[in-house]
Design a protein around this motif. Structure first.
Motif, PDB file in Angstrom:
ATOM      1  N   ALA A  51      -8.451  -2.273   2.886  1.00 33.09           N
ATOM      2  CA  ALA A  51      -8.388  -1.229   1.859  1.00 33.09           C
ATOM      3  C   ALA A  51      -8.959   0.097   2.344  1.00 33.09           C
ATOM      4  N   GLN A  66      -6.794   1.928  -0.837  1.00 34.02           N
ATOM      5  CA  GLN A  66      -6.752   1.152  -2.069  1.00 34.02           C
ATOM      6  C   GLN A  66      -8.174   0.762  -2.459  1.00 34.02           C
ATOM      7  N   GLU A 115      -4.538  -2.198  -7.031  1.00 35.69           N
ATOM      8  CA  GLU A 115      -5.923  -2.565  -6.756  1.00 35.69           C
ATOM      9  C   GLU A 115      -5.963  -4.004  -6.251  1.00 35.69           C
ATOM     10  N   ILE A 116      -6.950  -4.317  -5.444  1.00 33.92           N
ATOM     11  CA  ILE A 116      -6.963  -5.574  -4.710  1.00 33.92           C
ATOM     12  C   ILE A 116      -7.994  -6.547  -5.265  1.00 33.92           C
ATOM     13  N   ALA A 164       0.826  -1.206   0.000  1.00 30.56           N
ATOM     14  CA  ALA A 164       0.000   0.000   0.000  1.00 30.56           C
ATOM     15  C   ALA A 164       0.858   1.254   0.000  1.00 30.56           C
TER      16      ALA A 164
END
Length: 375
Positions: free
Chosen positions: A267, A272, A245-246, A238
């Motif tokens: 996030a 994120q 992006e997750i 991060a």
């Protein structure tokens, strides 16, 4: 018979790519000389290191390319090694004229899509999904890289069948290419199955080196195989790649889903974006066409629904991947199923996810558009 010209030979050499850097050897100043005696051509090549593991590949590619030049009767390759000055110049050239290492994916001109593949707990197939998504994207023509950020549980090299170690050019690392994917892992720097016993700061430094000191070139997609949970590496990703992006991997099992929710909910604290959930090992299709829910049902939907509530935006279930013996076997063999010609349900679903991730619009924030005001 016409004698080949040096210009024609050099033009042919311009089609030969360095297997690691993936750029023409002529652009990399590797061609030291071209000597022509009637139809006999000798090409002098300077390698980055004396023990270059891909020397044979380079030699074969040169012989094939130059052998097609009209008038050529034989091709010989005379290998040498770059001087320290040549290697430094090459390193600077690869970095775009910048001598110091920077993380290229955070620079204003970068359009590389970065996906951090994460899970709440181990054993849900996170690394398998990462490897399969990568080879599916590469097979579709994209330039793809993987950072195996699971320092303690690294498995990506085996899943991709990586056999050669990275090559160094000064303090720059050339990542091996397997199944069309550039890949780097701490497993490439350890002996055998030696465990990595590090604390958080060392893992952060390793990840930073994987991003800045490795020559990735111009990638379309970078995938990071994160360790399970919300620990040091997830925090470092991060910090080092705030534009990543997750993608959350879970199984249908409620225990796995609850832990996966925590990994995705992180996030909210790291700013994120979670773009979707993949439910792996969703079901086992039986010979009569019926399905057996070995690990229960609904885990993927539960994670997606809860993360949608927590994060305040819609998070879809990208796919439900069935259990298939072939998926496991191909991973163990170093040839991920999604990169083969298999039309199995699992391979098809993974390719569909890879296609959807590949074609998501990339941001233009910070990218110069070449516009100028009109007075």
């Amino acid at each position: 018979m016409t004698t080949p010209s040096e210009e024609a030979v050099r033009e042919a050499l311009g089609t030969v790519l360095d297997p690691e850097i993936r750029r023409p050897i002529t652009d990399l100043d590797m061609v030291r000389s071209v000597d022509i005696n009637n139809g006999d051509v000798t090409v002098g090549i300077d390698l980055t290191t004396q023990g270059c593991p891909l020397r044979g590949t380079i030699s074969t590619d040169i012989e094939n390319a130059v052998g097609k030049v009209a008038g050529t009767t034989s091709v010989a390759v005379d290998f040498g090694v770059m001087t320290d000055e040549q290697r430094k110049n090459l390193q600077t050239k690869l970095r775009g004229g910048v001598p110091e290492a920077v993380i290229p994916f955070t620079q204003p001109g970068s359009l590389t899509r970065i996906y951090a593949i994460t899970s709440g707990k181990g054993g849900v197939g996170k690394s398998s999904m990462t490897a399969n998504l990568a080879v599916a994207m590469a097979k579709s023509g994209l330039r793809v890289g993987i950072v195996d950020a699971d320092i303690y549980g690294h498995s990506i090299p085996d899943m991709l069948g990586v056999t050669q170690p990275p090559t160094r050019v000064e303090d720059m690392i050339m990542p091996p290419v397997a199944q069309g994917v550039k890949v780097i892992s701490i497993g490439m720097f350890t002996q055998g199955n030696t465990p990595v016993v590090w604390r958080g700061p060392m893992m952060h430094r390793a990840l930073q080196q994987f991003l800045a000191d490795v020559f990735w070139g111009d990638l379309d997609v970078l995938l990071l195989d994160l360790p399970p949970g919300t620990g040091d590496v997830a925090i470092s990703v991060a910090q080092l790649l705030p534009n990543s992006e997750i993608v959350v991997i879970t199984t249908p099992q409620q225990a796995a889903a609850q832990v996966a929710e925590r990994a995705g909910a992180m996030a909210a604290q790291t700013n994120q974006k979670v773009i979707g959930v993949i439910e792996n090992m969703s079901f086992l299709e039986l010979p009569d066409g019926s399905r057996m829910d070995l690990f229960g049902t609904g885990g993927g939907e539960q994670v997606a629904s809860e993360l949608t509530r927590i994060l305040g935006y819609d998070i879809p279930v990208l796919a439900e991947i069935p259990i298939e013996q072939e998926l496991r076997e191909q991973g163990d063999a170093g040839t991920p199923l999604a990169g083969t010609d298999s039309q199995s349900p699992a391979a098809t679903k993974i390719r569909e996810v890879a296609d959807s991730l590949s074609h998501r619009a990339r941001g233009l924030v910070g990218r110069p558009l070449g516009l100028s005001p009109i007075n």
